[in-house]
Write an enzyme that holds these catalytic residues in place. Structure first.
Site, mmCIF file in Angstrom:
data_model
loop_
_atom_site.group_PDB
_atom_site.id
_atom_site.type_symbol
_atom_site.label_atom_id
_atom_site.label_comp_id
_atom_site.label_asym_id
_atom_site.label_seq_id
_atom_site.Cartn_x
_atom_site.Cartn_y
_atom_site.Cartn_z
ATOM 1 N N SER A 5 0.800 -1.212 0.000
ATOM 2 C CA SER A 5 0.000 0.000 0.000
ATOM 3 C C SER A 5 0.837 1.267 0.000
ATOM 4 O O SER A 5 1.817 1.361 0.726
ATOM 5 C CB SER A 5 -0.947 0.026 1.212
ATOM 6 N N CYS A 6 0.432 2.161 -0.843
ATOM 7 C CA CYS A 6 0.725 3.584 -0.733
ATOM 8 C C CYS A 6 2.137 4.055 -1.087
ATOM 9 O O CYS A 6 3.131 3.426 -0.752
ATOM 10 C CB CYS A 6 0.399 4.100 0.657
ATOM 11 N N ASP A 7 2.133 5.197 -1.749
ATOM 12 C CA ASP A 7 3.340 5.986 -1.974
ATOM 13 C C ASP A 7 2.963 7.442 -1.772
ATOM 14 O O ASP A 7 1.905 7.886 -2.224
ATOM 15 C CB ASP A 7 3.871 5.786 -3.403
ATOM 16 N N GLU A 92 1.732 6.123 5.643
ATOM 17 C CA GLU A 92 2.093 4.841 5.040
ATOM 18 C C GLU A 92 2.131 3.775 6.116
ATOM 19 O O GLU A 92 2.527 4.035 7.256
ATOM 20 C CB GLU A 92 3.499 4.920 4.411
#
Length: 418
Positions: A5-7, A92
């Site tokens: 997940s996620c940047d 994050e």
């Protein structure tokens, strides 16, 4: 569950054009999760008032700032957002030596929202989040599901003049100030030896656990990360690819650049699969305090097939009805114990329209190409309009009070024609 997940990205002068801070984030979440975009006005609160977060209740403060948030519809907190003082925060998931399987406490997403509601600078947001972390801790499942999906959190926080990276492990934490250039984070610790603020017992705790000998230079990432990197291999790849994309555009980073980065599928930044990009955000913050910031949100999955729609803080911003999910109040399965016994329909009006059009794009190449061209044209028109405001300031407050919603209506009109 493997981290998927996620940047989050931030670019500051001199890496940007026009003396602006550019903030961007993809929220990568379970593919069936709805992400809503909501506006909450500034409020005064009474003495002794409590604040009900996703799982626990905490003390409220006397005043909270106006915020715009992109958030999973089932929980109280937010994946990302901004406030009226042009502070932007994204978080994050991170995993390290310390177990994240604790009792229900504050989610990292709760801390994002509280930081925005209570801090008028990036550094103050660091202080707000770390004080709450010390008092209440972090914990609880981060998915609308009976399975336990838990993690600790890192945060990228920016304002008009600087950014801060805050990384946590339980109640311990380290923070690094970023005063120029660019920075990105994924699902791994990245603060090394440059530590500008820290938990007072962070080093001694690590030494007591046998993670640090007390003699070698202290490197937060090395000390608090897993001894094996296999668990964070995927995030490491995305982190490196994101850094390359920022480096490629160094000195010329704009809102459009950041949108292109968030749409990049080859790098894995625009994620597909069981975990996918369910919402995206790009903010443009002039360093000149007399000029407004512009915050773009998709409120829909896959930025490649979505419109980045602008929001500007003005007096009397209107409620964002088309991107607000249904509310179930005390009857919400999240609020009842045992939790997550069912999943109510959380799809908002824009999500429903977008879901249908995404299926058309997937099934019909020619029609899909025309729809995507229409999306890009609408988005470019809005960016051009916002450039005038970013350069010359706000002339018409009333028009901007309904800016985001009018863009959503334009997007839904485009889908209707398709």
């Amino acid at each position: 569950m493997l981290p998927s997940s996620c940047d989050t990205f931030v670019a500051l002068p001199p890496s940007t054009e026009g003396q602006r801070v550019i903030f961007g984030k993809n929220s990568d979440r379970p593919c069936d999760e709805v992400q809503e975009v909501v506006y909450l006005p500034a409020r005064d609160h009474g003495a002794g008032e409590k604040l009900e977060c996703t799982y626990i209740e905490i003390e409220q403060v006397a005043h909270t700032y106006a915020v715009v948030l992109s958030k999973p519809a089932w929980l109280w907190g937010a994946e990302m957002g901004a406030n009226e003082h042009q502070v932007c925060i994204g978080n994050e998931a991170v995993w390290g030596r310390e177990s994240a399987d604790g009792d229900e406490a504050l989610l990292g997403m709760d801390l994002v929202r509280i930081g925005l509601e209570r801090a008028d600078t990036a550094e103050k947001a660091v202080d707000v989040i770390t004080e709450l972390l010390q008092k209440y801790g972090q914990g609880g499942t981060c998915m609308e599901d009976e399975c336990s999906f838990t993690y600790h959190n890192s945060f990228l926080i920016s304002d008009r003049k600087e950014a801060w990276l805050l990384e946590t492990s339980g109640k311990h934490w380290a923070a690094e100030r970023v005063e120029g250039g660019y920075r990105n984070i994924s699902n791994q610790y990245s603060i090394t030896t440059k530590i500008d603020k820290e938990h007072p017992e962070m080093r001694e705790y690590a030494r007591g656990q046998g993670w640090w000998d007390g003699a070698t230079p202290f490197n937060f990432s090395t000390v608090y990360s897993f001894t094996t990197t296999a668990r964070i291999e995927a995030s490491g790849s995305r982190y490196c690819e994101g850094k390359k994309l920022l480096e490629k555009n160094d000195g010329h980073i704009t809102a459009e650049t950041m949108m292109d980065i968030l749409r990049d599928k080859d790098s894995g930044i625009n994620m597909e699969g069981l975990f996918m990009t369910t919402g995206s955000m790009v903010s443009v913050i002039p360093t000149d305090p007399t000029l407004p910031g512009v915050h773009y949100f998709t409120a829909t999955p896959d930025p490649e097939r979505s419109v980045f729609k602008p929001f500007v803080f003005v007096k009397n911003n209107n409620e964002l009805k088309e991107t607000s999910s249904p509310s179930y109040g005390a009857d919400d399965p999240v609020k009842k114990k045992p939790r997550f016994q069912s999943k109510p329909d959380r799809k908002h009006a824009l999500f429903l329209k977008h879901e249908l059009v995404a299926a058309v794009i997937e099934a019909h190449e020619d029609r899909g190409k025309k729809i995507t061209e229409g999306i890009r044209t609408l988005e470019k028109e809005k960016r051009t309009q916002m450039e005038e405001i970013l350069t010359n300031g706000i002339v018409e407050q009333d028009f901007l009070a309904n800016l985001f919603s009018s863009c959503v209506q334009g997007e839904m009109g485009l889908y209707g024609k398709s």
